[in-house]
Design an enzyme around this catalytic site. Structure first.
Site, PDB file in Angstrom:
ATOM      1  N   GLU A 288       9.109   1.246  11.385  1.00 49.91           N
ATOM      2  CA  GLU A 288      10.131   2.295  11.227  1.00 49.91           C
ATOM      3  C   GLU A 288       9.397   3.618  11.364  1.00 49.91           C
ATOM      4  OE1 GLU A 288      13.227   1.855  11.053  1.00 49.91           O
ATOM      5  OE2 GLU A 288      13.392  -0.248  10.471  1.00 49.91           O
TER       6      GLU A 288
ATOM      7  N   LYS B 185       0.851  -1.183   0.000  1.00 48.64           N
ATOM      8  CA  LYS B 185       0.000   0.000   0.000  1.00 48.64           C
ATOM      9  C   LYS B 185       0.891   1.240   0.000  1.00 48.64           C
ATOM     10  CE  LYS B 185      -1.773   2.785   2.816  1.00 48.64           C
ATOM     11  NZ  LYS B 185      -1.660   3.920   1.891  1.00 48.64           N
TER      12      LYS B 185
ATOM     13  N   GLU C 104       8.433  15.809  16.323  1.00 47.56           N
ATOM     14  CA  GLU C 104       8.870  15.739  14.930  1.00 47.56           C
ATOM     15  C   GLU C 104       8.024  16.712  14.092  1.00 47.56           C
ATOM     16  OE1 GLU C 104       7.962  12.109  12.730  1.00 47.56           O
ATOM     17  OE2 GLU C 104       9.993  12.172  11.903  1.00 47.56           O
TER      18      GLU C 104
END
Ligand code: NAD
Length: 488
Positions: free
Chosen positions: A254, A179, A385
């Site tokens: 990840e 995907k 982040e």
């Protein structure tokens, strides 16, 4: 395929065939550098995922009945086709992801081809062991493919990260449902077509495009998917972990980063400052390992800030198809808004905005390279982040202070350390909590070296031999050497 308005339309690619989405819906893919429509792409749903998983399950037998060396040959052929079609793929990635063409040509595309070739070398080298556990048995292990892999890919490096997942899974004998990110599916759709041309049996590599919350969710929930390999944000990663618990799927995550790039006073600033600037501004900061916290020892702090501003001023921003463009746009208007919101947060928190901070005065989702000083370690812009071209420059006193600040976030993906003192760089490298530490350089990856983090940066390692663990299960085989009489 092309629609009546000449906008290319892409279907799902399942079992080697183009398949219309069950929903009948298509999403519009735009070039983030000029907001023009590039293509329409099928919006898959849970039913499409089910069809793709069934195709992938059936293809497992076909793929694993082949000799390992023959599977390797198909992978080499795919790498060759990627190379042959690289100009097309480079342009697709440039237009779809808003990346400067020069960096796709220099980095993303060669890395993707290198990854496919590297893992093409593995299928006939994935071996078990004979383990002499006892004299009355022949005991040995084999490594079997985990089965059907669901690969969920982010938008920041669509082709490169896609191949990071596809290549090792194929090498291990797995089949896949991929995907791509909803915003950036074009290059992986093309890769799946090239894979068929290379001789990959139908059903081994299926692509189901669509929304993460629909297609991704369905892949995680599907009992026929044995393993999810995911790269993306910590929030979605957490949901995947919870979803995978329902049927004990294996997962590799990840996730994000807030990496520290630590510059000591004795560092070679002529190297450190340009690397620190590109460490945070490369790919407009949309990099999991972006060195978004630049830690600078107090003696050289002002000089480093001045030099960083000069570097930021020199960055050529604009048309991504021009070979001399260095920085492109953010991937979407949503991502641009997120980044600009963080600039406001930084200002409200009391950090000093010394360069940039605004949207560029041009079409597309461009944000200026941005530098904050006076950043306190606890501020949100230093802890969260941002995934945009925003640097926080943070002063430190000594090694202990640098390590405390560098290790003081929930992330642990990567870090950098700059110093002329060979003992210091090794000591600090060992103390930094990070999956990768660069010494007197920043940002390089190589498919032969393990990649990943812990905490909010996820778990498991991609790349190199480490990735083979992700896609294989060891099986123990115990053959009795007792004679029949004794076994009774
Ligand atoms: P994202 O988490 O929004 O999306 C990643 C993928 O997950 C996309 O394909 C998306 O469609 C899909 N997804 C979304 N919701 C889902 C759901 N409920 N179930 C299953 N799948 C779902 O991330 P992004 O914005 O595309 O990428 C940016 C993030 O990725 C950043 O946090 C960045 O640090 C991280 N990243 C990490 C690495 C690494 O190697 N560690 C590399 C690149 C990017």
């Amino acid at each position: 395929m092309t629609t009546s308005t000449n906008i290319p339309q892409h279907e799902l690619l399942i079992d080697g065939k183009y398949v219309k989405p069950d929903s009948g819906d298509y999403s519009t893919i735009v070039n983030p550098a000029n907001e023009e429509v590039l293509a329409k792409v099928a919006r898959g749903d849970a039913k499409d995922v089910d069809t793709a998983v069934k195709a992938a399950r059936a293809a497992l037998k076909v793929w694993n009945r082949m000799r390992a060396a023959d599977r390797a040959q198909i992978m080499y052929k795919l790498a060759d086709l990627m190379e042959k079609h690289q100009e097309e793929l480079i342009m697709l990635e440039t237009l779809n992801a808003g990346k400067p063409i020069a960096s796709v040509r220099r980095q993303d595309m060669p890395a993707a081809i290198d990854t496919m070739r590297y893992y093409a070398g593995w299928p006939d080298k994935i071996i078990g062991q004979v383990i002499p556990a006892r004299p009355d048995a022949l005991t040995y292990t084999v490594r079997e493919p985990v089965g059907v892999v669901g690969a969920i890919v982010p938008w920041n490096f669509p082709i490169m990260i896609g191949i990071w997942k596809i290549a090792p899974a194929l090498a291990c004998g797995c089949t896949l449902v991929v995907k791509p990110a909803e915003l950036t599916p074009l290059t992986l759709i093309r890769i799946a077509e090239l894979a068929l041309e290379a001789g990959l049996p139908p059903g081994v590599l299926n692509v189901v495009t669509g929304r993460g919350s629909v297609v991704g969710d369905a892949m995680v929930a599907h009992p026929g998917v044995d393993k999810i390999t995911f790269t993306g944000s910590p929030g979605v990663g957490r949901g995947i972990m919870q979803g995978a618990a329902s049927n004990f799927k294996r997962i590799t995550l990840e996730l994000g980063g807030k990496s520290a790039n630590v510059i000591f006073s004795d560092a070679d600033l002529d190297s450190a400052v340009p690397a620190a600037a590109s460490g945070v501004f490369f790919n407009a900061g949309q990099v999991c390992s972006a060195g978004s916290r630049i830690l600078v020892q107090k003696g050289v702090y002002d000089e480093v800030v001045d030099r960083l501003i000069q570097r930021a001023k020199a960055i050529r921003i604009g048309d991504t198809a021009k070979p001399d463009t260095v920085m492109g746009p953010l991937v979407s208007s949503q991502q641009m808004k997120t980044v600009l919101d963080y600039v406001d947060i930084g200002k409200k928190e009391g950090a000093s905005l010394v360069y940039g901070g605004g949207r560029c005065d041009m079409k597309g989702y461009f944000v200026e390279p941005t530098i904050f000083t006076g950043v306190e370690h606890e501020m949100r812009i230093s802890q969260e982040e941002i995934f945009g071209p925003v640097a926080s420059v943070i002063p430190f006193e000594d090694e202990a202070d640098a390590v405390r600040i560098a290790n003081g976030t929930a992330f642990s993906l990567a870090a950098g350390v700059w110093s002329a003192d060979i003992t210091r760089v090794h000591q600090v490298a060992h103390e930094l909590r990070a999956g990768t530490v660069w010494i007197n350089t920043y940002g390089y990856t190589d498919i032969r070296l393990p990649w990943g983090g812990t905490g909010e940066s996820g778990f498991g390692r991609e790349h190199g031999e480490a990735a083979l663990e992700n896609f294989t299960e060891p099986k123990t085989i115990w053959l009795s050497l007792l004679d029949k009489q004794k076994q009774k």
